[in-house]
Enzyme design. Structure first.
Site, PDB file in Angstrom:
ATOM      1  N   GLU A 105     -38.175  45.249 -57.926  1.00 51.84           N
ATOM      2  CA  GLU A 105     -38.007  46.682 -57.643  1.00 51.84           C
ATOM      3  C   GLU A 105     -37.430  47.447 -58.823  1.00 51.84           C
ATOM      4  OE1 GLU A 105     -37.387  44.339 -55.485  1.00 51.84           O
ATOM      5  OE2 GLU A 105     -38.438  44.899 -53.642  1.00 51.84           O
ATOM      6  N   HIS A 136     -32.157  44.700 -43.780  1.00 58.55           N
ATOM      7  CA  HIS A 136     -33.461  45.352 -43.635  1.00 58.55           C
ATOM      8  C   HIS A 136     -33.332  46.513 -42.672  1.00 58.55           C
ATOM      9  CE1 HIS A 136     -34.973  41.735 -45.544  1.00 58.55           C
ATOM     10  NE2 HIS A 136     -36.214  42.170 -45.521  1.00 58.55           N
TER      11      HIS A 136
END
Lengths: 76, 666
Positions: B394, B462
């Protein structure tokens, strides 16, 4: 030429250990002129100009604050 | 050596002398106390910058670091624009907004320096990506030091450059010390060029104090890059003859090492190759020194920006109305969910503008899912060359997207779960959000980013609501659509805004069907018109008009608020624009009702709600405020606790009712 700021705490005076050149001597910019004791170590202070060292304002053994004039150089 | 053009070599010599004299001049200005800030100098390393830049063409690019004065002079920035910048003047290359560590000039092919170690490496890879996608024969040379090769950004950046064969020359200036730490203490294999092989591309170690060797190695590398055989890693062995930064006396460099390297000084060696006499050398030095002294005197007088200009250059001004993407022929309005509406919006914008592309993990894999929440499903069929599937990196690919945006492409970069934005946050916050400002408005970052948020039974990593970490970042716009119409319209507005925009989407609102459907999902579908439209980035929206209490919410919480709005006669405002906050719309409402319930999914302390509450209290002190938010706990997995974590309509109702006990004062 003023005493430069050499990684010291604010307000600490720097002790001039010894001058490496004499009045009247030709000097170059970048050439070490004096040794200064900071709270961390002994450091060399280099000339800011090329020319002749006219006056030493603060002799060895004395302390001086950052920004005070320590030498006069006749540039050229 | 007799083959080398002496005029050319002399030009390299003089450029190196210029760098040396510039750095020494600046050093003494600094010690004199007349120059503000700090400096990181490169005396001793002149041959690396000069040799590399001499092998580049005028339209090639470089990225640089906090030790960038040499790179800048080698690339063609003038001493005047750099001295002006160092003195903080408006006439500096970055209008005084950047300073020593961010030297750059977009018109001369130098991106302002990235002061975060290794932070420029993914940027450079992204610039290479832009050149490749536009089939341009340009090359980017990315400077960094030995210290950078321990950073993740180095690995992620060169890995992606390698897999896509990007035209990037990664130039490691190995001067044996990362700040004050010797290179062999921080890596077991200190042959830095070896690393290229592990990523599948060519690395080479070069005598970095031999300007011709550097030039030749770069020339070869540039040719390889231009013919599609890049990237290349060049390790240039050199030595720093000055401190890491101001006031560093280099006591960590052993004396004999310093002296040995002084014998290999790049300027002395070049003078020998040219057979220059000491008189000729002094003449050249004196001429350059005198030019510099003049430039210093002008820089001392150069005007500083007025304090009233502090807010300039944060964002790019809105572009003239971008070409609207053509609506499909004969299409009627239709009801779509958020995922479908986003997909449609992305498709339309990509069809209308070849600069738009998508970059992310699993976003365009044939036979794949179209990203974690189906938003990009099947887009690779229509846009096979503009759906970039990345490794799991990322930080790397957000940096690549930033670099590509700086070269004029319009990336849409997404994370599969908002929680992963933390990995990318250096590139988003330190690079993308700041680049326009610290370049004095000369660089732009038209970068759109997307991230799913919200608790959905997947556990605390998450599940976070990430809005709080990115709102209030100067230079970054943040939006959060609660319905499909807004999602599509905000996405289009973001792509046309020309600035970094981060869009948060809620996992329970996508409306995905089939295998990717979410338990507990809420219908956030809207009727989507067939013609092109945008939703402005900086506006809140009134979802239900009411009289007694204002409920401020975004994403999922808008829907829960609407469930209780009738009972308490609430005016429900979809905050929608989290950076900047639309105080006009909020103010009109809270001045009417005198009561504000701020509903936020996410821990109450330091959330976006805290900013909204403070803003209301400052502007309209008579308004009674309550926040409904999650407790200060990580998101639990077990459903009973997760449901207790997530604000529900009952808690919103209770908070509104409590406020209704208070009569607003006039």
């Amino acid at each position: 030429m003023k005493m430069p700021d050499l990684a010291t705490n604010d307000g600490v005076e720097l002790g001039i250990q010894r001058w490496l050149v004499e009045v009247g001597q030709a000097i170059k910019r970048g050439q070490p002129l004096l040794e200064v004791e900071t709270d961390k170590a002994v450091q060399e202070v280099e000339s800011i100009a090329t020319g002749v060292l006219k006056t030493i304002h603060v002799p060895a053994g004395e302390k001086v604050g950052v920004g005070k004039v320590i030498a006069t150089i006749k540039a050229g | 050596m007799s083959n080398v053009d002496q005029t050319f070599l002399l030009s390299l010599y003089e450029r190196m002398v210029l760098i040396r004299e510039f750095e020494d001049t600046v050093k003494f200005l600094f010690l004199e106390g007349t120059m503000p800030g700090t400096i990181h100098q490169c005396q001793g390393q002149e041959a690396t910058a000069v040799g590399v830049c001499a092998a580049l063409r005028a339209d090639d690019w470089i990225t640089s670091t906090f030790r960038g004065h040499g790179h800048a002079l080698a690339k063609g920035l003038t001493p005047q624009e750099m001295l002006d910048e160092l003195f903080g003047a408006e006439t500096g290359c970055c209008k005084g907004r950047g300073g020593s560590m961010h030297m750059g000039n977009m018109e001369k092919g130098m991106v302002p320096g990235i002061a975060i170690v290794a932070g420029g490496i993914p940027l450079a890879a992204g610039m290479g990506l832009a050149f490749k996608m536009r089939a341009e024969k340009k090359v980017v040379a990315c400077f960094f030091g030995d210290g950078a090769v321990a950073e993740g950004a180095f690995h992620e950046g060169i890995n992606m450059a390698a897999i896509w064969g990007l035209p990037a020359i990664f130039v490691c200036e190995n001067n044996l010390y990362g700040a004050s730490t010797r290179v062999d203490l921080v890596m077991k294999n200190s042959h830095i060029s070896d690393r290229a092989a592990s990523y599948g591309f060519r690395g080479e170690t070069v005598d970095g104090n031999d300007v011709l060797a550097v030039y030749e190695a770069t020339r070869r590398a540039a040719e390889e890059c231009r013919s599609g055989k890049g990237p290349v890693l060049l390790e240039l062995l050199t030595y720093r003859r000055t401190g890491h930064s101001r006031r560093d006396p280099c006591h960590y460099q052993p004396r004999d090492e310093r002296e040995a390297w002084a014998q290999r000084d790049p300027i002395d060696r070049c003078a020998e190759q040219l057979k220059l006499s000491s008189e000729e050398r002094e003449r050249i030095q004196a001429r350059i020194q005198s030019q510099l002294n003049e430039a210093v005197e002008r820089a001392r007088q150069a005007p500083h920006p007025p304090a009233t200009d502090l807010g300039d250059y944060v964002f790019a001004a809105p572009a003239p109305t971008a070409a609207a993407s053509a609506p499909p022929k004969g299409a009627a309005p239709k009801r779509l969910g958020i995922a479908e509406a986003l997909r449609e919006g992305i498709t339309e914008e990509m069809a209308a503008d070849p600069a738009v592309f998508c970059i992310g993990e699993d976003i365009g894999v044939p036979g794949g899912w179209g990203g974690a929440f189906t938003v990009t499903l099947n887009l690779e069929k229509q846009f096979s060359d503009r759906m970039i599937n990345t490794p799991i990196a990322e930080l790397g690919f957000f940096g690549l997207a930033t670099g590509a945006a700086m070269m004029g492409l319009k990336p849409i970069a997404d994370v599969q779960y908002g929680d992963f934005l933390f990995l990318a946050s250096d590139q988003i916050i330190n690079n993308a959000a700041k680049m326009r400002y610290m370049s004095g408005g000369t660089a732009s970052v038209p970068l759109v980013m997307r991230a799913p948020v919200g608790a959905t039974g997947r556990g605390s990593q998450h599940a976070q609501n990430m809005e709080r970490y990115f709102t209030g970042v100067p230079g970054l716009k943040v939006v959060a659509p609660s319905n499909a119409y807004d999602a599509k319209g905000l996405l289009k507005a973001a792509l046309r805004d020309g600035n970094p925009v981060l869009m948060f989407e809620h996992k329970l609102l996508y409306g995905s069907k089939g295998a990717r459907a979410e338990g507990g999902a809420i219908d956030a579908s809207s009727v989507i018109p067939s013609e092109d439209y945008i939703v402005p980035l900086d506006q809140a929206a009134v979802r239900r008009k009411g009289q007694k209490v204002t409920i401020l919410a975004w994403l999922l919480m808008v829907h829960l608020s609407l469930q209780v709005a009738d009972e308490v006669d609430a005016e429900v405002i979809d905050v929608r624009s989290l950076s900047p906050i639309d105080w006009d719309t909020i103010g009109t409402s809270v001045r009417k009702t005198g009561r504000a319930v701020i509903v936020e999914e996410g821990p109450v302390t330091g959330g976006v709600g805290a900013e909204i509450a403070a803003g209301i209290a400052e502007r309209w002190p008579d308004v009674r405020i309550a926040r409904v938010a999650s407790p200060n706990v990580p998101v639990p997995f077990t459903p009973v606790l997760e449901n207790a974590y997530r604000p529900d309509s009952e808690r919103i109702r209770r908070a509104a009712r409590e406020l209704l006990q208070w009569a607003p004062s006039n």
